[in-house]
Scaffold this active site. Structure first.
Site, PDB file in Angstrom:
ATOM      1  N   ASP A 115       0.851  -1.180   0.000  1.00 45.52           N
ATOM      2  CA  ASP A 115       0.000   0.000   0.000  1.00 45.52           C
ATOM      3  C   ASP A 115       0.893   1.238   0.000  1.00 45.52           C
ATOM      4  OD1 ASP A 115      -2.303   1.667   0.366  1.00 45.52           O
ATOM      5  OD2 ASP A 115      -1.841   1.748   2.508  1.00 45.52           O
ATOM      6  N   ASP A 117      -0.307   5.186   0.847  1.00 43.91           N
ATOM      7  CA  ASP A 117      -0.614   6.130   1.924  1.00 43.91           C
ATOM      8  C   ASP A 117      -0.731   5.427   3.266  1.00 43.91           C
ATOM      9  OD1 ASP A 117      -0.867   8.782   0.678  1.00 43.91           O
ATOM     10  OD2 ASP A 117      -2.449   7.830  -0.484  1.00 43.91           O
ATOM     11  N   ASN A 235      -2.332  -1.005   5.824  1.00 43.86           N
ATOM     12  CA  ASN A 235      -2.748  -0.598   7.166  1.00 43.86           C
ATOM     13  C   ASN A 235      -4.264  -0.652   7.354  1.00 43.86           C
ATOM     14  OD1 ASN A 235      -2.512   1.962   5.391  1.00 43.86           O
ATOM     15  ND2 ASN A 235      -3.848   2.630   7.044  1.00 43.86           N
TER      16      ASN A 235
END
Length: 316
Positions: A115, A117, A235
């Site tokens: 990922d 961001d 996240n």
């Protein structure tokens, strides 16, 4: 026209930092590591490919963090996960006949999907909260007004240098193409570390019933890769609802300069490296035994549903 300014990952000549820094060890540290491993006898099924860390503390730390991550899911996240789990068969059916998002592989390396961001960096959307010394800045057409600015997660360059030597590195973001292109120029200016980059165009869009926000789901099945050797570091658990057995959760990065998540992630991956590079091993089984994430999320969602039912019964 949007212009960008890149800092922190380049020296005065515009070149990236030396890769030797990421692999060089001091004599004292090398001696300590050798002493710790002097009584370990490798077997034919467990031959080290690199300086593999076999610390149980790393796995325990990750398991503990995953417990916290599951417990901290709010009502909106639980609602979204519940809806996604209920709809995944019909969503998965869309992939039939679809062209894979990635070109055919030319080597046998496992695929590491990262990922962007809050995993590799943090982007500040407002000027008031922008960092004093950003790693990248996006200006408006007047070349003065700052649209966005951000900082890279500590150790991200060193992590990508290491990962690119062992894995097919794919960065998958819910951001648009322009944003992804700009950030890639910061993370990988010479196009040597990131093999592929995907954006929101390849995500599945779904609107949350609880928050009415659009959620972007990443289905690893659409990559055209062997799922037994493909995994996602993210996240946000909801983005991997269709592939929870392939998810390695990571804590969200919000700009903490003392953050060591990528260092711990590297140690975890190194400890599993022999199995990851062996075609006979299915990493999903390994991650299931390590995290049991699917069961923990289901239990958390069931707890949320029971709480909602109790509130409704009590009229609150």
């Amino acid at each position: 026209m949007v212009q960008t300014r890149y800092q922190a990952q380049f020296n005065k000549n515009g070149k990236t930092r030396s890769t030797l820094k990421s692999v060089r060890r001091s004599p004292r540290r090398a001696k300590r590591i050798d002493k710790e491993n002097e009584n370990v006898e490798p077997t034919s099924d467990d031959l080290p490919l690199l300086n593999i860390c076999r610390s149980r503390e790393t796995s325990a730390e990750l398991s503990y963090k995953i417990e916290n991550l599951v417990e901290q899911l709010d009502d909106g996240e639980c609602s979204t996960l519940d809806a996604l789990m209920a709809r995944w068969p019909s969503m998965h059916a869309r992939l039939k006949g679809m062209k894979p998002h990635l070109p055919k592989k030319t080597d046998s390396r496992p695929t590491l999907v990262l990922d962007l961001d809050e995993t590799l960096l943090h982007t500040y959307r407002g000027q008031r909260e922008a960092p004093l010394d950003p790693d990248y800045v996006v200006y408006a057409e007047d070349k003065r007004s700052v649209l966005t600015a951000g900082i890279l997660r500590p150790g991200v360059t060193e992590f990508l240098i290491w990962a690119s030597g062992t894995f097919e590195v794919v960065v998958w973001t819910a951001g648009d193409d322009d944003y992804a292109s700009m950030v890639r120029s910061v993370l990988d200016p010479e196009n040597k570390l990131i093999t592929h980059i995907l954006t929101r165009r390849t995500c599945i869009r779904m609107r949350s019933r609880a928050t009415n926000e659009v959620m972007y789901i990443k289905d690893l099945c659409a990559l055209g890769r062997d799922l037994s050797r493909t995994f996602l570091v993210d996240n946000s658990p909801h983005v991997a609802t269709l592939n929870l057995s392939n998810l390695i959760p990571i804590e969200a990065y919000q700009g903490d300069s003392s953050d060591k998540e990528l260092e711990q992630l590297r140690r975890f991956l190194e400890s599993k490296l022999v199995r990851l590079t062996d075609r006979q091993n299915d990493l999903r089984i390994m991650l299931h035994r390590q995290f049991d994430l699917k069961r923990k999320l289901r239990e958390r969602i069931d707890l949320w549903k029971n709480t909602q039912a109790e509130r409704k019964r009590m009229g609150t």
